[in-house]
Design a protein around this motif. Structure first.
Motif, short mmCIF file in Angstrom:
data_model
loop_
_atom_site.label_atom_id
_atom_site.label_comp_id
_atom_site.label_asym_id
_atom_site.label_seq_id
_atom_site.Cartn_x
_atom_site.Cartn_y
_atom_site.Cartn_z
N GLN A 31 73.48 41.67 3.13
CA GLN A 31 72.09 41.74 2.65
C GLN A 31 71.87 43.09 1.99
N GLU A 32 70.85 43.16 1.17
CA GLU A 32 70.41 44.45 0.64
C GLU A 32 69.36 44.99 1.61
N TYR A 33 69.69 46.07 2.29
CA TYR A 33 68.76 46.72 3.22
C TYR A 33 68.08 47.87 2.49
N CYS A 114 64.49 43.79 4.18
CA CYS A 114 65.53 43.00 3.54
C CYS A 114 64.86 41.94 2.67
N THR A 130 62.47 41.50 10.24
CA THR A 130 62.15 42.55 9.27
C THR A 130 61.04 42.04 8.36
#
Length: 153
Positions: A31-33, A114, A130
């Motif tokens: 994932q892109e955090y 995310c 999140t």
């Protein structure tokens, strides 16, 4: 931690988390955090983000060797990919911190976001998803020690 049931935690102890980790590895995706620390946002490709204010793990190994409980800061450690499971086990075997070498951000206030909501766990219990905001509140908890009145130094 979501794969470790209350019953497994009670009967297997810390090994419930090891079993849970092995089960979870097959289901993870990068994932892109977006991690905002004290107002500064950075983006990281990762499979997980661990936010801690102490280095204890229950495994007789620190989460990361460089964490300092006395600095009044939170540490966000990012798990880049599934190879980090093997790396954490190797670190544990060598006596190093489990997440030594992982990307790390530190500060007083953190926000983790995310694109897809990710589960959030606190001390092994699922509390939501999140985005999540975490902050240090120095001296917010007052501890009182009761005893026989004899202090030893």
């Amino acid at each position: 931690t979501k794969h470790a049931s209350r019953e497994q935690k009670g009967s297997l102890g810390i090994f419930a988390y090891v079993l849970s980790t092995l089960q979870a590895v097959r289901d993870v995706k990068v994932q892109e955090y977006r991690v905002t620390v004290d107002g500064v946002t950075t983006v990281h490709s990762a499979i997980a983000c661990i936010v801690a204010n102490a280095s204890g793990t229950g495994l007789n190994r620190p989460l990361a060797s460089h964490l300092d409980e006395s600095d009044a800061q939170l540490d966000a450690l990012l798990v880049p990919d599934t190879s980090w499971v093997a790396r954490a086990l190797a670190n544990a075997a060598s006596g190093a911190g489990l997440m030594d070498g992982a990307p790390r951000r530190s500060g007083v206030a953190l926000r983790v976001e995310c694109d897809e909501p990710m589960p959030v766990h606190v001390d092994g219990e699922h509390i939501g998803s999140t985005p999540v905001d975490v902050e240090v509140r120095p001296e917010a908890l007052q501890l009182v020690r009761f005893g026989n009145g004899v202090e030893k130094s």
